[in-house]
Design an enzyme around this catalytic site. Structure first.
Site, PDB file in Angstrom:
ATOM      1  N   ASP A 109       0.617  -1.518   0.043  1.00  0.00           N
ATOM      2  CA  ASP A 109      -0.115   0.036  -0.063  1.00  0.00           C
ATOM      3  C   ASP A 109       0.805   1.559   0.247  1.00  0.00           C
ATOM      4  O   ASP A 109       0.425   2.553   0.930  1.00  0.00           O
ATOM      5  CB  ASP A 109      -1.300  -0.148   1.614  1.00  0.00           C
ATOM      6  CG  ASP A 109      -2.033  -1.143   1.066  1.00  0.00           C
ATOM      7  OD1 ASP A 109      -2.160  -2.405   0.052  1.00  0.00           O
ATOM      8  OD2 ASP A 109      -3.121  -0.995   2.018  1.00  0.00           O
ATOM      9  N   HIS A 113     -17.321   2.377   1.495  1.00  0.00           N
ATOM     10  CA  HIS A 113     -16.382   1.389   1.223  1.00  0.00           C
ATOM     11  C   HIS A 113     -17.299   1.080   3.458  1.00  0.00           C
ATOM     12  O   HIS A 113     -17.350   2.483   3.607  1.00  0.00           O
ATOM     13  CB  HIS A 113     -15.306   1.236   1.437  1.00  0.00           C
ATOM     14  CG  HIS A 113     -15.312  -0.283   1.336  1.00  0.00           C
ATOM     15  ND1 HIS A 113     -13.806  -0.407   2.482  1.00  0.00           N
ATOM     16  CD2 HIS A 113     -15.140  -1.485   1.135  1.00  0.00           C
ATOM     17  CE1 HIS A 113     -14.027  -1.078   3.048  1.00  0.00           C
ATOM     18  NE2 HIS A 113     -14.179  -2.518   2.150  1.00  0.00           N
ATOM     19  N   LYS A 154      -7.050  -5.238  -2.656  1.00  0.00           N
ATOM     20  CA  LYS A 154      -7.605  -6.014  -1.782  1.00  0.00           C
ATOM     21  C   LYS A 154      -8.597  -4.321  -1.353  1.00  0.00           C
ATOM     22  O   LYS A 154      -8.695  -3.215  -1.368  1.00  0.00           O
ATOM     23  CB  LYS A 154      -6.734  -5.971  -1.102  1.00  0.00           C
ATOM     24  CG  LYS A 154      -6.118  -4.276  -0.300  1.00  0.00           C
ATOM     25  CD  LYS A 154      -4.955  -5.338   0.928  1.00  0.00           C
ATOM     26  CE  LYS A 154      -4.086  -4.648   1.248  1.00  0.00           C
ATOM     27  NZ  LYS A 154      -4.878  -3.057   2.195  1.00  0.00           N
ATOM     28  N   CYS A 171      -1.916  -3.508   7.854  1.00  0.00           N
ATOM     29  CA  CYS A 171      -2.274  -4.061   6.276  1.00  0.00           C
ATOM     30  C   CYS A 171      -0.482  -4.479   6.606  1.00  0.00           C
ATOM     31  O   CYS A 171      -1.242  -5.997   6.327  1.00  0.00           O
ATOM     32  CB  CYS A 171      -1.951  -2.780   5.574  1.00  0.00           C
ATOM     33  SG  CYS A 171      -3.582  -2.546   5.132  1.00  0.00           S
TER      34      CYS A 171
HETATM   35  C1  VGL Z   1      -4.576   0.486   5.995  1.00  0.00           C
HETATM   36  C2  VGL Z   1      -6.009   1.561   7.227  1.00  0.00           C
HETATM   37  C3  VGL Z   1      -7.314   1.086   6.272  1.00  0.00           C
HETATM   38  C4  VGL Z   1      -3.021   0.474   5.845  1.00  0.00           C
HETATM   39  C5  VGL Z   1      -5.411   0.787   5.102  1.00  0.00           C
HETATM   40  O1  VGL Z   1      -2.482  -0.028   4.449  1.00  0.00           O
HETATM   41  O2  VGL Z   1      -2.253  -0.312   6.128  1.00  0.00           O
HETATM   42  N1  VGL Z   1      -4.576   1.439   7.136  1.00  0.00           N
HETATM   43  N2  VGL Z   1      -6.670   0.627   5.022  1.00  0.00           N
END
Ligand code: VGL
Ligand code: ZN
Length: 197
Positions: A8, A52, A106, A151
């Site tokens: 991410d 979402h 994802k 994540c």
């Molecule tokens: C993430 C919170 C919500 C991450 C993704 O990439 O850690 N954290 N969505």
């Protein structure tokens, strides 16, 4: 066979983004430098539809970083982030994305969040990453990216459970740290058998 799993590294998790992680952009240069050392490079991309269920905006009376109860258990609520097709969902412009063999998205099901690169937050819905890595004969993973305590954490734990040898490179990862979540995540990863480097 070794894979670098880059979690991410997207605009919304970098300074100026909707869910900015402090120093999030500082992971980009070390990650780019590591890519050449691996048999495979996989990028993950948080990829939510507008509205979402992990967004606090969908829960009247709730603010970002508060908890709610989902059918699959407790869920932290987030600011709207990484909406499909938005600038915030794009990879950081300096990330060397052409080196990626696979980009796995994802969090695209409106009703389930997905922190882990392997399973969504219901702990049952697979993303397909495990099958891809196995089919390529990969048994050793190095995890980097954002955020260390969400994540990256969930991906590393699932990877250990799935039987991979897993290392987290902390200099190429940064955390959000809500209510001590960073220290807790590091302790949990260490005790699960993730090597912290
Ligand atoms: C993430 C919170 C919500 C991450 C993704 O990439 O850690 N954290 N969505
Ligand atoms: Zn998300």
């Amino acid at each position: 066979m070794q894979a670098l799993i880059v979690i991410d590294v997207q605009n919304d998790f970098c300074p100026g983004g909707a869910l900015a992680v402090a120093e999030g952009d500082e992971v980009v240069a070390p990650i780019n430098a590591m890519m050449a050392d691996f048999d495979a490079v996989v990028l993950t991309q948080d990829w939510h539809p507008a509205g979402h269920s992990s967004f606090a905006s969908q829960h009247p009376g709730k603010a970002p970083l508060e908890l709610t109860e989902m059918p699959y258990g407790p869920q932290v609520l987030w600011p709207d982030h990484c909406v499909q097709g938005s600038k915030g969902a794009e990879f950081h412009p300096d990330l060397d994305t052409h080196r990626a063999d696979l980009i796995i998205r994802k969090g695209f099901r409106a009703a389930i969040d997905s922190y882990s690169a392997f399973f969504e937050n219901d702990r049952q819905t697979p993303t397909g990453l495990d099958g891809y890595l196995r089919a390529r004969g990969i048994d050793t993973l190095t995890m980097v990216g954002l955020a260390t305590d969400f994540c990256v954490h969930h991906s590393a734990l699932d990877a250990v459970r799935a039987g991979y040898a897993v290392t987290l490179v902390q200099s190429a990862a940064r955390g959000i740290d809500v209510g001590g979540s960073l220290a807790a995540a590091l302790a949990e990863m260490r005790s699960a058998g993730v090597a912290l480097s």
